[in-house]
Design a protein around this motif. Structure first.
Motif, PDB file in Angstrom:
ATOM      1  N   GLU A 179     156.320  13.215  70.035  1.00 20.40           N
ATOM      2  CA  GLU A 179     157.274  13.566  71.088  1.00 20.40           C
ATOM      3  C   GLU A 179     157.361  12.465  72.140  1.00 20.40           C
ATOM      4  OE1 GLU A 179     153.231  15.118  72.192  1.00 20.40           O
ATOM      5  OE2 GLU A 179     154.499  15.224  70.385  1.00 20.40           O
ATOM      6  N   ALA A 220     163.967  14.508  73.695  1.00 18.87           N
ATOM      7  CA  ALA A 220     162.862  14.474  72.744  1.00 18.87           C
ATOM      8  C   ALA A 220     162.729  15.784  71.963  1.00 18.87           C
ATOM      9  CB  ALA A 220     161.554  14.183  73.469  1.00 18.87           C
ATOM     10  N   GLU A 221     163.731  16.642  72.053  1.00 17.40           N
ATOM     11  CA  GLU A 221     163.696  17.908  71.319  1.00 17.40           C
ATOM     12  C   GLU A 221     163.501  17.651  69.822  1.00 17.40           C
ATOM     13  OE1 GLU A 221     166.530  21.817  70.444  1.00 17.40           O
ATOM     14  OE2 GLU A 221     167.286  20.132  71.628  1.00 17.40           O
ATOM     15  N   PHE A 223     161.282  16.018  68.306  1.00 19.78           N
ATOM     16  CA  PHE A 223     160.699  14.740  67.906  1.00 19.78           C
ATOM     17  C   PHE A 223     159.374  14.940  67.171  1.00 19.78           C
ATOM     18  CE2 PHE A 223     162.654  11.209  70.803  1.00 19.78           C
ATOM     19  CZ  PHE A 223     163.897  11.467  70.255  1.00 19.78           C
ATOM     20  N   ASP A 224     158.653  16.033  67.482  1.00 20.86           N
ATOM     21  CA  ASP A 224     157.419  16.302  66.751  1.00 20.86           C
ATOM     22  C   ASP A 224     157.706  16.567  65.279  1.00 20.86           C
ATOM     23  OD1 ASP A 224     158.740  18.655  67.414  1.00 20.86           O
ATOM     24  OD2 ASP A 224     156.913  19.813  67.769  1.00 20.86           O
TER      25      ASP A 224
END
Length: 267
Positions: A179, A220-221, A223-224
């Motif tokens: 993230e 960054a939604e 991104f993980d």
């Protein structure tokens, strides 16, 4: 460093030398350009704190290597968009009129950790000029990386991320998750989508001004999830530095994967 009665510090004990050795074992190479996203607390008990970590990174990179870190300062933004916490609407005009303009030499970084802030203040460090998403660099390629960061291009082709891609840089996630991987934002700029207004206080030839530009939205939604998918398909070296989980990979590979993943999974 104080500890609770009857307890000792959380280990392991890390020193400049042990961290540099761990970085070399992970695969950090002398002479390369490395973008580092980091968490000091993840490493263990570091003798010398963030200064020792920066020294270790520079030791592993050698005199011909270049260290790059995010030195973002997102507090220089439109108060109408603040939500954590929000401020009264009656304050917005005064905040816009009074916000100190971005100054690469004195504006502190925010939300990226103490290691980037240490690099920002390091002798010889250079910093890009974006008032919200600057990067700082140390080493022979620092100037070429940070120059020309356009006000209407937080993470795109006129940002240090594109220069890092051109130069074959790698990314080190040092106790940080995907993230935090700012390179994924470069892919956002290459996926067609709507633009948005972005505002900040900046110095102009006419003096300090509250300025609004049109730019690509950045988030960054997920991104993980993107990082996990990249790790399954891309060449990512995993290991430990001190107690921190570390990942090392090529920036260009991460951006290329994100360019294909984002339109499908986060349209």
């Amino acid at each position: 460093m104080s500890t609770k009665p009857g307890t000792g510090p959380a280990g392991p004990l890390c020193t400049r030398a042990t961290l540099a050795a761990d970085l070399r074992t992970l695969g950090v190479r002398p002479g390369e350009t490395l973008l580092v996203h980091s968490s000091l607390s993840s490493l263990g008990w570091v003798c010398g704190g963030p200064v020792a970590v920066v020294m270790a990174l520079l030791d592993a990179l050698g005199r011909d290597g270049t260290l790059v870190v995010p030195t973002h300062s997102g507090g220089n933004s439109d108060p109408a968009d603040w939500g954590n916490p929000p401020v009264p609407q009656a304050w917005w005009a005064d905040i816009r009129a009074s916000m100190p303009h971005f100054d690469a030499h004195i504006t502190p970084s925010l939300g990226v950790g103490v290691i980037p802030e240490t690099v920002r203040n390091w002798p010889g460090a250079l910093r890009s000029s974006h008032p919200q998403t600057s990067f700082a660099a140390l080493g022979p390629r620092a100037g070429a990386i940070v120059d020309g960061h356009a006000l209407d291009c937080r993470f795109g082709e006129q940002s240090p991320l594109a220069r890092l891609e051109d130069g074959g840089a790698r990314i080190l996630l040092l106790g940080a998750g995907y993230e935090a991987c700012s390179a994924f934002h470069l892919a956002e700029y290459r996926v067609p989508g709507p633009k948005a207004q972005n505002a900040f206080a900046v110095m102009t030839p006419q003096g300090a001004r509250w300025t609004t530009v049109t730019d690509t939205p950045a988030s960054a939604e997920r991104f993980d999830e993107l990082g996990a998918a990249f790790e399954k398909e891309g060449p990512v070296v995993r290991g430990t530095v001190g107690a921190a989980e570390a990942r090392l990979f090529t920036l260009a590979d991460a951006v290329a994967h994100a360019e294909a993943w984002l339109p499908v999974h986060r349209p």
